[in-house]
Design an enzyme around this catalytic site. Structure first.
Site, PDB file in Angstrom:
ATOM      1  N   LYS A  14       0.815  -1.220   0.000  1.00  0.00           N
ATOM      2  CA  LYS A  14       0.000   0.000   0.000  1.00  0.00           C
ATOM      3  C   LYS A  14       0.852   1.275   0.000  1.00  0.00           C
ATOM      4  CE  LYS A  14      -1.167  -0.190   4.909  1.00  0.00           C
ATOM      5  NZ  LYS A  14      -0.082   0.643   5.420  1.00  0.00           N
ATOM      6  N   ARG A  89      -7.093   3.095  11.564  1.00  0.00           N
ATOM      7  CA  ARG A  89      -6.885   1.672  11.844  1.00  0.00           C
ATOM      8  C   ARG A  89      -7.862   1.162  12.888  1.00  0.00           C
ATOM      9  NH1 ARG A  89      -1.090   1.781  10.010  1.00  0.00           N
ATOM     10  NH2 ARG A  89      -0.194  -0.284  10.145  1.00  0.00           N
ATOM     11  N   ARG A 128      11.514  -7.992   2.964  1.00  0.00           N
ATOM     12  CA  ARG A 128      11.709  -6.562   3.188  1.00  0.00           C
ATOM     13  C   ARG A 128      12.661  -6.337   4.376  1.00  0.00           C
ATOM     14  NH1 ARG A 128       6.544  -2.728   4.096  1.00  0.00           N
ATOM     15  NH2 ARG A 128       6.662  -3.303   6.274  1.00  0.00           N
ATOM     16  N   ARG A 134      13.868  -3.052   8.744  1.00  0.00           N
ATOM     17  CA  ARG A 134      12.878  -2.476   9.664  1.00  0.00           C
ATOM     18  C   ARG A 134      12.743  -3.341  10.900  1.00  0.00           C
ATOM     19  NH1 ARG A 134       7.347  -0.181   6.986  1.00  0.00           N
ATOM     20  NH2 ARG A 134       6.489  -1.086   8.883  1.00  0.00           N
ATOM     21  N   ARG A 145       1.340  -7.977  13.922  1.00  0.00           N
ATOM     22  CA  ARG A 145       0.748  -6.911  13.102  1.00  0.00           C
ATOM     23  C   ARG A 145      -0.369  -7.455  12.212  1.00  0.00           C
ATOM     24  NH1 ARG A 145       5.816  -5.186  10.241  1.00  0.00           N
ATOM     25  NH2 ARG A 145       4.590  -3.621   9.144  1.00  0.00           N
TER      26      ARG A 145
HETATM   27  P1  AMP Z   1       2.712   1.082   8.836  1.00  0.00           P
HETATM   28  O1  AMP Z   1       3.962   1.567   8.176  1.00  0.00           O
HETATM   29  O2  AMP Z   1       1.463   1.742   8.336  1.00  0.00           O
HETATM   30  O3  AMP Z   1       2.607  -0.425   8.826  1.00  0.00           O
HETATM   31  O4  AMP Z   1       2.829   1.508  10.377  1.00  0.00           O
HETATM   32  C1  AMP Z   1       3.898   1.059  11.199  1.00  0.00           C
HETATM   33  C2  AMP Z   1       3.454   1.067  12.656  1.00  0.00           C
HETATM   34  O5  AMP Z   1       3.113   2.413  13.072  1.00  0.00           O
HETATM   35  C3  AMP Z   1       2.216   0.231  12.971  1.00  0.00           C
HETATM   36  O6  AMP Z   1       2.527  -1.147  13.155  1.00  0.00           O
HETATM   37  C4  AMP Z   1       1.737   0.901  14.264  1.00  0.00           C
HETATM   38  O7  AMP Z   1       2.545   0.515  15.367  1.00  0.00           O
HETATM   39  C5  AMP Z   1       2.015   2.388  13.985  1.00  0.00           C
HETATM   40  N1  AMP Z   1       0.859   3.038  13.329  1.00  0.00           N
HETATM   41  C6  AMP Z   1       0.828   3.566  12.071  1.00  0.00           C
HETATM   42  N2  AMP Z   1      -0.380   4.068  11.799  1.00  0.00           N
HETATM   43  C7  AMP Z   1      -1.138   3.854  12.904  1.00  0.00           C
HETATM   44  C8  AMP Z   1      -2.499   4.111  13.228  1.00  0.00           C
HETATM   45  N3  AMP Z   1      -3.320   4.695  12.344  1.00  0.00           N
HETATM   46  N4  AMP Z   1      -2.938   3.745  14.457  1.00  0.00           N
HETATM   47  C9  AMP Z   1      -2.118   3.166  15.354  1.00  0.00           C
HETATM   48  N5  AMP Z   1      -0.843   2.859  15.108  1.00  0.00           N
HETATM   49  C10 AMP Z   1      -0.340   3.196  13.896  1.00  0.00           C
END
Ligand code: AMP
Length: 191
Positions: A14, A89, A128, A134, A145
């Site tokens: 995404k 989320r 990745r 990461r 996750r």
């Molecule tokens: P992502 O890159 O979108 O997978 O986000 C990485 C991490 O950031 C997630 O696993 C959460 O720990 C945190 N995170 C990002 N966006 C949100 C959100 N909208 N609500 C809560 N935690 C978030």
């Protein structure tokens, strides 16, 4: 304004698709995950507060997201629209977003959901991890996750489906194939 939300489990691509969509349609891309990663890197107060949550693959509390979103949106007053990537989320976040957009006399137009099977996601994320390093791409954290995605974020799709805004798109194939499918869906909603 034209506003899009993109949903997809971790590893669904995404982020890559969001950059392409934002560029093609002139939208401001807001990735909450990217914002958190840069705050952590810069060792800001927010970054230090969320680092352990993110390393465990858990969700950052909703109220922190609301402040983050407000300031990210305020930075782009004249934008043609936003592409929200990784937000909302939770249902609380979806309600917060609705209020924020209403305050700007606008609303969510389309919710795109990328669909990819869990076993493929795990493989992509482990790859990745080798390339990007990461910290939240280890097998245990990935499983966490994915579990959170299914339990907390997927119900949001029903929420947007009830509003007639959800479009599910197959997230397998080449980057260009997936991008074309997403564009077709967006174009059909714009015209
Ligand atoms: P992502 O890159 O979108 O997978 O986000 C990485 C991490 O950031 C997630 O696993 C959460 O720990 C945190 N995170 C990002 N966006 C949100 C959100 N909208 N609500 C809560 N935690 C978030």
């Amino acid at each position: 304004m034209f506003n899009i939300i993109i949903f997809g489990p971790p590893g669904s691509g995404k982020g890559t698709q969001s950059v392409k969509i934002a560029e093609k349609y002139g939208l401001t891309h807001i990735s909450t995950g990217d914002i958190f990663r840069s705050e952590i890197k810069a060792r800001t107060a927010l970054g230090l507060r969320v680092v352990s949550i993110i390393e465990q693959g858990a969700l950052v509390p909703d109220e922190l997201l609301l402040d983050l979103l407000k300031s990210a949106m305020d930075k782009h007053p004249g934008t043609g629209g936003f592409l929200f990537d990784g937000y909302p989320r939770t249902l609380q976040q979806a309600n917060d977003l609705e209020v924020l957009l209403q305050e700007n006399n606008t609303a969510v137009n389309i919710v795109l959901a990328l669909d990819v099977q869990d076993d493929e996601l795990m493989q992509r994320l482990l790859n990745r991890a080798k390339i990007e390093g990461r910290k939240d791409d280890t097998e245990t954290v990935i499983a966490n996750r994915l579990g959170i995605y299914h339990s907390q974020t997927k119900p949001l799709m029903d929420h947007y489906d009830d509003k007639g805004k959800l479009e599910q798109v197959q997230g397998t194939g080449s980057i260009e194939e997936i991008f074309n499918s997403l564009c077709n869906v967006i174009d059909s909603r714009i015209s």
